[in-house]
Design an enzyme around this catalytic site. Sequence first.
Site, PDB file in Angstrom:
ATOM      1  N   ASP A 286      -1.226  -4.274  -5.124  1.00 26.02           N
ATOM      2  CA  ASP A 286      -2.045  -3.715  -6.330  1.00 26.02           C
ATOM      3  C   ASP A 286      -1.951  -4.396  -7.674  1.00 26.02           C
ATOM      4  OD1 ASP A 286      -3.768  -1.772  -7.247  1.00 26.02           O
ATOM      5  OD2 ASP A 286      -2.268  -0.271  -7.316  1.00 26.02           O
TER       6      ASP A 286
ATOM      7  N   HIS B 263      -8.024 -11.538  -8.072  1.00 25.34           N
ATOM      8  CA  HIS B 263      -7.911 -11.636  -6.666  1.00 25.34           C
ATOM      9  C   HIS B 263      -7.683 -12.933  -6.336  1.00 25.34           C
ATOM     10  CE1 HIS B 263      -9.130  -7.666  -6.394  1.00 25.34           C
ATOM     11  NE2 HIS B 263     -10.359  -7.674  -6.773  1.00 25.34           N
TER      12      HIS B 263
ATOM     13  N   LEU C 277       6.514 -14.205  13.444  1.00 25.39           N
ATOM     14  CA  LEU C 277       6.281 -13.101  12.295  1.00 25.39           C
ATOM     15  C   LEU C 277       5.048 -12.553  12.863  1.00 25.39           C
ATOM     16  CD1 LEU C 277       6.261 -11.819   9.450  1.00 25.39           C
ATOM     17  CD2 LEU C 277       4.788 -13.676   8.508  1.00 25.39           C
TER      18      LEU C 277
HETATM   19  C1  FPP Z   1      -5.803  -4.408  -5.501  1.00 25.53           C
HETATM   20  O1  FPP Z   1      -5.873  -4.698  -6.786  1.00 25.53           O
HETATM   21  C2  FPP Z   1      -6.027  -5.668  -4.189  1.00 25.53           C
HETATM   22  C3  FPP Z   1      -7.271  -5.595  -3.702  1.00 25.53           C
HETATM   23  C4  FPP Z   1      -8.129  -4.371  -3.410  1.00 25.53           C
HETATM   24  C5  FPP Z   1      -7.626  -6.649  -3.016  1.00 25.53           C
HETATM   25  C6  FPP Z   1      -6.096  -7.447  -2.258  1.00 25.53           C
HETATM   26  C7  FPP Z   1      -6.909  -8.905  -2.087  1.00 25.53           C
HETATM   27  C8  FPP Z   1      -6.238  -9.968  -1.838  1.00 25.53           C
HETATM   28  C9  FPP Z   1      -5.000 -10.300  -2.563  1.00 25.53           C
HETATM   29  C10 FPP Z   1      -6.997 -11.133  -1.415  1.00 25.53           C
HETATM   30  C11 FPP Z   1      -7.596 -11.475   0.002  1.00 25.53           C
HETATM   31  C12 FPP Z   1      -6.560 -10.981   0.864  1.00 25.53           C
HETATM   32  C13 FPP Z   1      -5.990 -11.946   1.773  1.00 25.53           C
HETATM   33  C14 FPP Z   1      -5.006 -11.521   2.843  1.00 25.53           C
HETATM   34  C15 FPP Z   1      -6.476 -13.418   1.995  1.00 25.53           C
HETATM   35  P1  FPP Z   1      -7.001  -3.924  -7.744  1.00 25.53           P
HETATM   36  O2  FPP Z   1      -8.086  -4.948  -7.871  1.00 25.53           O
HETATM   37  O3  FPP Z   1      -7.254  -2.647  -7.337  1.00 25.53           O
HETATM   38  O4  FPP Z   1      -6.162  -4.132  -9.144  1.00 25.53           O
HETATM   39  P2  FPP Z   1      -6.307  -3.094 -10.207  1.00 25.53           P
HETATM   40  O5  FPP Z   1      -5.687  -1.678  -9.952  1.00 25.53           O
HETATM   41  O6  FPP Z   1      -5.436  -3.625 -11.381  1.00 25.53           O
HETATM   42  O7  FPP Z   1      -7.736  -3.145 -10.668  1.00 25.53           O
END
Ligand code: FPP
Length: 228
Positions: free
Chosen positions: A2, A19, A113
């Site tokens: 997050d 991201h 893993l």
């Molecule tokens: C949450 O942060 C994050 C996500 C919803 C996406 C996570 C995805 C990745 C890191 C990339 C793809 C994954 C892989 C395994 C390659 P948020 O966008 O909710 O952040 P915020 O709460 O600050 O808005």
Amino acid sequence: MDGNGRWAKERNLPRVAGHRAGVKTVKTIVQTAIETGIPYLTLYAFSQENWKRPKEEVSLLMELLDYFIDHEIRSLKKEGVSFRTIGHIEALPPHTLEKVRQAVASTAENRKLILTIALNYGARTEILDAVRKLLREAEQNPAGGNGSHPLDEQKFSSCLYTAGVPDPDLLIRTSGEMRLSNFLLWQLSYSEIYITRKYWPDFGKADFLKAIREYARRERRFGDVRAL
Ligand code: FPP
């Protein structure tokens, strides 16, 4: 994982830049898990609810998954990583789904893993899917005989998407949020929870090792008065 959006906002960058930076953290954390000998790592990449995000953001997240598979799976395979998913992946864009399935199949024999990525995942749906599975089994075998296992916690766990993977010892949530967000609700019953204010893109190897050290100091009692 997050805090990608807030990480980007603080830098006056579009959310997607957060991201992208988040994928680098994924690589670092997976590598650290391999080096540390952690046998299971589960990452919450995309929830059922994340489809509500702007179309461009959803597309970019899928592209990042494609990118990760294209660029990382070969070396992860060599390092003994088994790439798995939990969630309704059939709803992913067809070309992403194909890549995911190939990545899962090509690393299925590995055991160093077990890397599980939650994609279009929701814990309540997972629990309902388990109940549906049990009901189907009961319908096919109404007398409960014929070698059918009595319904206990072990049996129920074996009907979840995570069947065969032990419940997490440690849940790490970045960005300071104090919620489970529909993640592994059954499996996290006795897990230790570690919340850091760091945003996911800033969460590095040292932070991961710090969380593990803190976990090692915790006394886990599982309801008993003595530590087990
Ligand atoms: C949450 O942060 C994050 C996500 C919803 C996406 C996570 C995805 C990745 C890191 C990339 C793809 C994954 C892989 C395994 C390659 P948020 O966008 O909710 O952040 P915020 O709460 O600050 O808005």
